[in-house]
Scaffold this motif. Structure first.
Motif, PDB file in Angstrom:
ATOM      1  N   ASP A 327       0.815  -1.225   0.000  1.00 35.52           N
ATOM      2  CA  ASP A 327       0.000   0.000   0.000  1.00 35.52           C
ATOM      3  C   ASP A 327       0.843   1.266   0.000  1.00 35.52           C
ATOM      4  O   ASP A 327       0.406   2.309   0.495  1.00 35.52           O
ATOM      5  N   LEU A 328       2.040   1.199  -0.566  1.00 39.11           N
ATOM      6  CA  LEU A 328       2.911   2.373  -0.658  1.00 39.11           C
ATOM      7  C   LEU A 328       2.866   2.890  -2.095  1.00 39.11           C
ATOM      8  O   LEU A 328       3.849   2.825  -2.846  1.00 39.11           O
ATOM      9  N   ALA A 329       1.684   3.396  -2.457  1.00 37.69           N
ATOM     10  CA  ALA A 329       1.460   3.813  -3.838  1.00 37.69           C
ATOM     11  C   ALA A 329       2.355   4.980  -4.229  1.00 37.69           C
ATOM     12  O   ALA A 329       2.843   5.054  -5.363  1.00 37.69           O
ATOM     13  N   GLU A 330       2.574   5.919  -3.306  1.00 34.86           N
ATOM     14  CA  GLU A 330       3.420   7.082  -3.609  1.00 34.86           C
ATOM     15  C   GLU A 330       4.843   6.623  -3.930  1.00 34.86           C
ATOM     16  O   GLU A 330       5.474   7.131  -4.861  1.00 34.86           O
ATOM     17  N   ASP A 331       5.373   5.677  -3.147  1.00 35.31           N
ATOM     18  CA  ASP A 331       6.719   5.171  -3.402  1.00 35.31           C
ATOM     19  C   ASP A 331       6.795   4.465  -4.758  1.00 35.31           C
ATOM     20  O   ASP A 331       7.797   4.592  -5.478  1.00 35.31           O
ATOM     21  N   ALA A 332       5.740   3.746  -5.094  1.00 37.47           N
ATOM     22  CA  ALA A 332       5.710   3.066  -6.394  1.00 37.47           C
ATOM     23  C   ALA A 332       5.765   4.076  -7.531  1.00 37.47           C
ATOM     24  O   ALA A 332       6.508   3.896  -8.507  1.00 37.47           O
ATOM     25  N   LEU A 333       5.008   5.162  -7.397  1.00 33.99           N
ATOM     26  CA  LEU A 333       4.993   6.191  -8.442  1.00 33.99           C
ATOM     27  C   LEU A 333       6.329   6.921  -8.524  1.00 33.99           C
ATOM     28  O   LEU A 333       6.813   7.232  -9.617  1.00 33.99           O
ATOM     29  N   GLN A 334       6.925   7.208  -7.373  1.00 32.41           N
ATOM     30  CA  GLN A 334       8.221   7.883  -7.375  1.00 32.41           C
ATOM     31  C   GLN A 334       9.294   7.030  -8.049  1.00 32.41           C
ATOM     32  O   GLN A 334      10.119   7.543  -8.820  1.00 32.41           O
TER      33      GLN A 334
END
Length: 631
Positions: A327-334
């Motif tokens: 659930d670390l969507a921001e890290d995935a996008l970065q």
């Protein structure tokens, strides 16, 4: 630029060898401009009509994807031999021009085994499996003997155990089964894909010789069929032989440990990779990152990822999917943005992982932005991307957009059907789910699996289609070869409970081949309070109490049942039992994404946010949904 092309007069005796040398140079350079210069040189010398040189030019243009130039070369060849026709046919199929390829195939005067193999493979790659099988039957009728490659193609098309055994018999009759390692490996893989692991073992036991790929195929077959411990045992057997595992063996073994969630064995495999020198191999490192992530050791995944000297798409895909899984969507996008800056081209699996992270927490606008990349990257026809888009839009409630994407997919696999059917069901489109299920049954070579039938039974549950649901449930093993799982029993029990058929629901639970849990009894407890007699309610409540001693739900339901029947003293005693247990009610949460913010609401917070108005609005929405035919 190319001084050796300035020679205009070449002795005829050496012209062919000279031109062949030029074409070899073209092949090593893989430059379309150089190929065109050499081709122009042939035209100038009048050598373009020669069969051998024409075939070489035709092959080069086809390899480089310039099919129109290849067709011009083909037309110039004065005496076309079987090689000319076969190269032209392969080029058309490679460029996706199946219609033109069919016309060329019909025009070929003499078809050899290469011709038939090309056409069968072309049909298969375009998803026309039935046409490919029909062509194989036609090939046998002409007397052309199938090669090992023909049989390998057919094995990749098999979708039923019956067809698999027929092809196996054909191989045995041809007399190549015991000596051809490639065919033996393909047979092992074919049976593994169908879940017939015992046949995979039967194949390897009859093979006169086998290689590392044979062991890898057997390990994969066990892994694919869910026999993970058996897959590990084959690795131990492999180490006892003279063959050494390769990076693909290690990658599969870590995938096995990932599915087992066995971190200890996974670490042992990882240590073995160090010993073999595979640890910095991209395939192995990607599998290790995935292993640590699935075993809740994300920090180890991040550490291993940062230790890599070079990034590639496989490594980045594993790390992005690991972030999404936690659930670390921001890290995935970065990380995705960082890969773009490093000029690492995203693959279809990169986009799929990103879309899955969007559907968890990020707003749908981010999903729209990722969707806009799909046509730019040329992934419109990739089923894994289309399936992820369908899943994302369905989870956000944009079911019409999801359905539109599904309808545009040219080659739909079973995952495509499962995704849209589950999305339609969760969005209340029960009748459309059932229509798609009937359409799927009418498609040749595609049978529903466990997930398909779960979606259909859920649709029957939500739509109160009890008779249809029971019929599907009763025939799923005999008709589709799918043994009912716990999820299928849960759907049927809840369906019968809602319809007031408590006795039938309880009978199904008691005849389940699985250990009954409190969850499946919970599904009929509330219905018991309304429809069942008091003895049934008390019996179900006791079963839940025996399995989950701390729960308060059966006491509340009993209190309600006693209240309905006017047994006030017993009702008060049940209420007191709840208070004495000191357990708090679990509060569910919902979230909504607005622009760049995600707002979370607990079920008991509605009053704090203007609860009366919200309930009025919800009632209007429910009324509108019912008028539109949603379940």
């Amino acid at each position: 630029m190319y001084p050796f092309l300035k020679q205009t007069r070449i002795p005829h005796s050496s012209s062919l060898s000279y031109c062949s040398h030029l074409l070899d140079h073209c092949l090593s350079q893989k430059s379309i401009n150089f190929v065109k210069i050499v081709h122009a040189h042939f035209l100038k010398l009048g050598l373009n009509t020669y069969t051998y040189l024409g075939n070489r030019c035709l092959d080069l243009y086809s390899e480089l994807g310039h099919i129109n130039d290849a067709l011009k070369v083909f037309d110039d060849i004065s005496h076309k031999n079987s090689t000319s026709w076969n190269i032209c046919l392969k080029g058309l199929l490679k460029s996706g021009q199946l219609g033109k390829a069919c016309h060329v195939f019909d025009a070929i005067p003499v078809r050899d085994v290469v011709t038939w193999n090309s056409m069968i493979s072309g049909y298969a790659s375009c998803g026309f499996f039935s046409h490919a099988l029909e062509l194989f039957v036609e090939m046998q009728g002409t007397g052309v003997r199938p090669s090992g490659f023909t049989l390998s193609i057919l094995m990749s098309l098999v979708s039923s155990p019956c067809h698999a055994k027929q092809i196996h018999c054909r191989i045995i009759r041809s007399g190549v089964g015991l000596d051809n390692v490639v065919l033996g490996n393909s047979l092992i893989t074919m049976y593994g894909k169908l879940g017939l692991v015992e046949y995979s073992f039967g194949v390897i036991m009859t093979m006169n010789q086998f290689d590392v790929i044979s062991w890898n195929s057997l390990i994969w077959a066990c892994h694919r069929s869910g026999y993970h411990e058996l897959a590990l045992e084959q690795f131990y057997q492999m180490r006892g032989s003279e063959l050494f595992p390769d990076q693909f063996t290690c990658s599969m073994l870590m995938s096995v440990c990932s599915n087992l969630r066995d971190l200890d064995k996974g670490k042992q495999i990882f240590a073995f990779c160090f010993k073999m020198g595979f640890v910095y191999n991209s395939i192995v490192s990607s599998a290790a990152i995935d292993l640590f992530s699935k075993c809740n050791r994300l920090e180890d995944s991040v550490r291993l990822f940062k230790e890599q000297d070079q990034w590639d798409s496989a490594l980045c895909n594993s790390m992005i999917s690991s972030y999404a899984r936690h659930d670390l969507a921001e890290d995935a996008l970065q990380l995705f943005v960082l890969t773009l800056r490093k000029n690492i081209r995203p693959t279809e699996y990169t986009i799929s992982s990103l879309l899955s992270s969007v559907s968890i927490f990020l707003p749908v606008e981010v999903g729209n932005q990722i969707h806009s990349l799909v046509p730019k990257l040329g992934f419109e026809s990739e089923s894994v991307v289309a399936n992820s888009l369908v899943d994302m839009y369905a989870k956000f409630g944009f079911i019409d957009d999801a359905l539109s994407i599904f309808n545009e997919v040219k080659i739909k696999d079973l995952v495509s059907w499962n995704t849209i059917m589950m999305g339609l069901t969760s969005n209340g489109r029960v009748s459309l789910t059932m229509d798609l299920f009937r359409e799927l049954l009418n498609r040749e070579g595609m049978l529903p699996d466990r997930i398909t039938l779960t979606a259909v039974l859920l649709a029957c549950n939500y739509g109160r289609l009890v008779d249809e649901g029971i019929e599907i449930f009763s025939s799923m093993e005999m008709k589709f070869g799918v043994k009912p799982g716990e999820e299928h029993y849960a759907c049927v029990v809840e369906m019968l409970s809602k319809d007031g058929k408590l006795k039938e629901a309880i009978d199904i639970i008691e005849t389940m081949p699985y250990r009954t849990t409190s969850d499946i009894w919970r599904s009929i407890l509330s219905a018991c309070a309304i429809y069942g007699d008091l003895q049934v309610v008390e019996g179900v409540a006791k079963k839940i109490m025996d399995r989950e001693s701390q729960t308060y739900l059966p006491y509340l339901v009993l209190a309600q049942a006693y209240q309905i029947r006017g047994r006030w003293e017993t009702m008060v005693r049940m209420r007191k039992a709840v208070e004495n247990r000191g357990t708090k009610e679990f509060i569910g949460h919902s979230w909504i994404g607005i622009k760049n913010n995600v707002y979370t609401f607990a079920s008991n917070q509605l009053q704090h946010y203007g609860g009366k108005d919200l309930y009025l609005l919800l009632n209007l929405l429910v009324w509108e949904m019912e008028s539109e035919g949603y379940a």
